[in-house]
Design a protein around this motif. Structure first.
Motif, PDB file in Angstrom:
ATOM      1  N   ALA A   1      -2.898 -56.403 -16.730  1.00  0.00           N
ATOM      2  CA  ALA A   1      -3.119 -55.486 -15.605  1.00  0.00           C
ATOM      3  C   ALA A   1      -2.108 -55.740 -14.495  1.00  0.00           C
ATOM      4  N   LEU A   2      -1.854 -57.004 -14.178  1.00  0.00           N
ATOM      5  CA  LEU A   2      -0.880 -57.326 -13.143  1.00  0.00           C
ATOM      6  C   LEU A   2       0.536 -56.937 -13.557  1.00  0.00           C
ATOM      7  N   LEU A   3       0.866 -57.109 -14.823  1.00  0.00           N
ATOM      8  CA  LEU A   3       2.196 -56.735 -15.298  1.00  0.00           C
ATOM      9  C   LEU A   3       2.405 -55.222 -15.225  1.00  0.00           C
ATOM     10  N   PHE A   4       1.397 -54.442 -15.630  1.00  0.00           N
ATOM     11  CA  PHE A   4       1.519 -52.990 -15.539  1.00  0.00           C
ATOM     12  C   PHE A   4       1.628 -52.548 -14.071  1.00  0.00           C
ATOM     13  N   ALA A   5       0.870 -53.205 -13.203  1.00  0.00           N
ATOM     14  CA  ALA A   5       0.932 -52.870 -11.781  1.00  0.00           C
ATOM     15  C   ALA A   5       2.311 -53.200 -11.195  1.00  0.00           C
ATOM     16  N   SER A   6       2.862 -54.358 -11.564  1.00  0.00           N
ATOM     17  CA  SER A   6       4.181 -54.740 -11.037  1.00  0.00           C
ATOM     18  C   SER A   6       5.273 -53.837 -11.577  1.00  0.00           C
ATOM     19  N   LEU A   7       5.136 -53.368 -12.829  1.00  0.00           N
ATOM     20  CA  LEU A   7       6.103 -52.430 -13.386  1.00  0.00           C
ATOM     21  C   LEU A   7       6.104 -51.130 -12.589  1.00  0.00           C
ATOM     22  N   ALA A   8       4.909 -50.593 -12.320  1.00  0.00           N
ATOM     23  CA  ALA A   8       4.809 -49.358 -11.537  1.00  0.00           C
ATOM     24  C   ALA A   8       5.320 -49.570 -10.123  1.00  0.00           C
ATOM     25  N   ASN A   9       5.042 -50.736  -9.555  1.00  0.00           N
ATOM     26  CA  ASN A   9       5.472 -51.028  -8.195  1.00  0.00           C
ATOM     27  C   ASN A   9       6.987 -51.057  -8.081  1.00  0.00           C
ATOM     28  N   THR A  10       7.639 -51.674  -9.052  1.00  0.00           N
ATOM     29  CA  THR A  10       9.099 -51.733  -9.043  1.00  0.00           C
ATOM     30  C   THR A  10       9.709 -50.346  -9.217  1.00  0.00           C
ATOM     31  N   LEU A  11       9.160 -49.552 -10.124  1.00  0.00           N
ATOM     32  CA  LEU A  11       9.661 -48.188 -10.319  1.00  0.00           C
ATOM     33  C   LEU A  11       9.481 -47.342  -9.066  1.00  0.00           C
ATOM     34  N   THR A  12       8.348 -47.500  -8.404  1.00  0.00           N
ATOM     35  CA  THR A  12       8.088 -46.743  -7.172  1.00  0.00           C
ATOM     36  C   THR A  12       9.082 -47.115  -6.081  1.00  0.00           C
ATOM     37  N   LYS A  13       9.306 -48.403  -5.907  1.00  0.00           N
ATOM     38  CA  LYS A  13      10.227 -48.844  -4.861  1.00  0.00           C
ATOM     39  C   LYS A  13      11.661 -48.434  -5.182  1.00  0.00           C
ATOM     40  N   GLY A  14      12.029 -48.470  -6.441  1.00  0.00           N
ATOM     41  CA  GLY A  14      13.352 -47.987  -6.822  1.00  0.00           C
ATOM     42  C   GLY A  14      13.503 -46.503  -6.526  1.00  0.00           C
ATOM     43  N   ALA A  15      12.436 -45.718  -6.801  1.00  0.00           N
ATOM     44  CA  ALA A  15      12.479 -44.283  -6.505  1.00  0.00           C
ATOM     45  C   ALA A  15      12.579 -44.033  -5.007  1.00  0.00           C
ATOM     46  N   LEU A  16      11.895 -44.840  -4.201  1.00  0.00           N
ATOM     47  CA  LEU A  16      11.979 -44.699  -2.752  1.00  0.00           C
ATOM     48  C   LEU A  16      13.412 -44.884  -2.264  1.00  0.00           C
ATOM     49  N   VAL A  17      14.083 -45.887  -2.810  1.00  0.00           N
ATOM     50  CA  VAL A  17      15.470 -46.143  -2.407  1.00  0.00           C
ATOM     51  C   VAL A  17      16.373 -44.982  -2.825  1.00  0.00           C
ATOM     52  N   CYS A  18      16.189 -44.486  -4.035  1.00  0.00           N
ATOM     53  CA  CYS A  18      17.056 -43.416  -4.541  1.00  0.00           C
ATOM     54  C   CYS A  18      16.854 -42.105  -3.787  1.00  0.00           C
ATOM     55  N   PHE A  19      15.623 -41.801  -3.418  1.00  0.00           N
ATOM     56  CA  PHE A  19      15.341 -40.527  -2.775  1.00  0.00           C
ATOM     57  C   PHE A  19      15.446 -40.574  -1.249  1.00  0.00           C
ATOM     58  N   LEU A  20      15.148 -41.721  -0.651  1.00  0.00           N
ATOM     59  CA  LEU A  20      15.134 -41.807   0.805  1.00  0.00           C
ATOM     60  C   LEU A  20      16.329 -42.550   1.382  1.00  0.00           C
TER      61      LEU A  20
END
Length: 432
Positions: free
Chosen positions: A383-402
């Motif tokens: 559960a923690l690994l899946f959460a950290s994977l989503a968290n990293t993807l989200t933060k990467g998307a924030l950088v790319c879009f914002l």
């Protein structure tokens, strides 16, 4: 009977007076100058403060303490008047510069600290003394920092004070929503808005103190200790108006991602010490590529020696923080809806959705399930690994879009490296 506790408190007051007095004595450049107080005066004033508090305690009234405070204040006033009369220009002597009323205010503070010692609040007194010593010794640095501030900086400070001190306390600290989905808490949502704005504000102060380069990566380290998601949002948004520092922003963001894993590991073992060994690999291994890539970015930056603008825009932007607060709330609502309606069998999906917004909430939830509902360590780790994977993807998307365009290319390797390590860990745990 002899009460040693009384002497202990009086000794603490004397020690505080000695420490502050020696610091002030050290700042007097000319031994012939007249000043309101020296080391002896500070020591005696601290002792008077403690004794006046003792007398007030014995008499069950504030008269001795208040009288002592007024007398000390009048003596300081008399000292300043005497100093002014004795240094008139017509006497043919130059007016000797002094430190204004700083020493006098310090004397009054020492009097109050003496009383604090008498009432047994020794830890609080020590903390105040440390702060006082820093303020008194950092005179040049504080004046220099104040001179660097612009009207916009002061206005930003006022705005931050308004949203944090005037709005936050009046919002209801109560969860709203459909039955089972009471996650819409106005106080929590606004606290997250304040949190995002606060990271930017603290970062800007660091930039003013130590310069943009060091200030940004220090902000990344501190932001990672608090919320790497909020830090990523803030630095990515600021990079658009300060594109010369895009590489520094990228470094700060990657550092915050590394610190996030360490912080999460410490939170987990604090909540459950039995998880210390099982979580070493899944939570600390992704730190290695993050720190390695951060080191690569730093070396690359040093080699480039690119000239940067000296200007740096003020970070206070409330609207983006509010927008992300709403997005954060929406993601948390969806994650909780998945948990409620899909059941515990959808734990990994719920963790993935929750991790897209904030890792701490997922960690608290799965550890609580582990302690109270018998959730296995293997399922908790996944559960923690899946959460950290989503968290990293989200933060990467924030950088790319914002973020600024120049941040997109350097941030992608960080996302790929961390996600690759996380994905390999997921495959390993799912195969065992």
């Amino acid at each position: 009977m002899l009460d040693l506790n009384v002497f202990y408190r009086l000794a603490a007051a004397i020690g505080i007076g000695l420490i502050i007095g020696m610091q002030r004595e050290h700042t007097y450049s000319d031994k012939d100058d007249r000043h309101p107080a020296g080391v002896r005066t500070f020591t005696l004033v601290a002792l008077v403060g403690a004794i006046s508090a003792l007398l007030s305690d014995q008499m069950q009234g504030l008269a001795p303490f208040v009288t002592g405070f007024i007398v000390v204040g009048m003596l300081l006033m008399a000292s300043h008047i005497s100093f002014a009369i004795g240094h008139r220009p017509q006497e043919g002597r130059p007016v000797v510069s002094s430190d204004g009323i700083t020493t006098s205010v310090a004397v009054l503070m020492v009097y109050l600290l003496g009383a604090v010692c008498w009432y047994g609040r020794l830890l609080e007194a020590c903390v105040i003394v440390v702060v006082m010593l820093w303020v008194l010794m950092a005179k040049d640095q504080l004046h220099s920092f104040a001179q660097k501030l612009s009207k916009e900086d002061i206005l930003a400070t006022v705005k931050f004070a308004v949203i944090s001190a005037l709005i936050l306390p009046f919002l209801p600290n109560q969860a709203f929503g459909p039955p089972g989905l009471e996650v819409l808490n106005p106080h929590t949502i606004w606290l997250f808005v304040v949190f995002i704005s606060g990271i930017g504000f603290v970062g800007y102060v660091l930039i003013k103190l130590v310069g943009p380069g060091k200030g940004i990566w220090l902000t990344g380290l501190l932001g990672g200790l608090a919320s790497s998601t909020a830090l990523t949002l803030n630095l990515a948004g600021r990079s658009r108006e300060n594109e010369d520092y895009a590489s520094d922003f990228t470094l700060g963001i990657v550092l915050s991602w590394a610190v996030m894993y360490v912080r999460l590991y410490l939170i987990c073992i604090f909540l459950s010490g039995a998880l210390a060994k099982p979580l070493v690999l899944p939570l600390l291994l992704p730190v290695v590529p993050a720190l390695g890539y951060a080191l690569f970015l730093k070396i690359k930056e040093v080699r480039n020696h690119r000239q940067k603008s000296a200007d740096f825009t003020n970070p206070f932007k409330l609207l983006p923080a509010i927008k992300f607060g709403l997005v954060f709330t929406a993601v948390m609502f969806v994650a909780n809806a998945a948990r409620v309606y899909l059941g515990s069998g959808a734990l990994l999906a719920c963790s993935f959705l929750g991790g897209a917004a904030e890792m701490d909430a997922v960690a608290f939830s799965v550890i609580d399930m582990n302690l109270k509902s018998g959730l296995g360590v293997h399922e908790l780790v996944l559960a923690l690994l899946f959460a950290s994977l989503a968290n990293t993807l989200t933060k990467g998307a924030l950088v790319c879009f914002l973020g600024a365009k120049s941040m997109r290319r350097p941030i992608i390797p960080a996302v790929v490296l961390i996600c690759a390590v996380t994905g390999a860990l997921i495959a390993f745990y799912m195969g065992n």
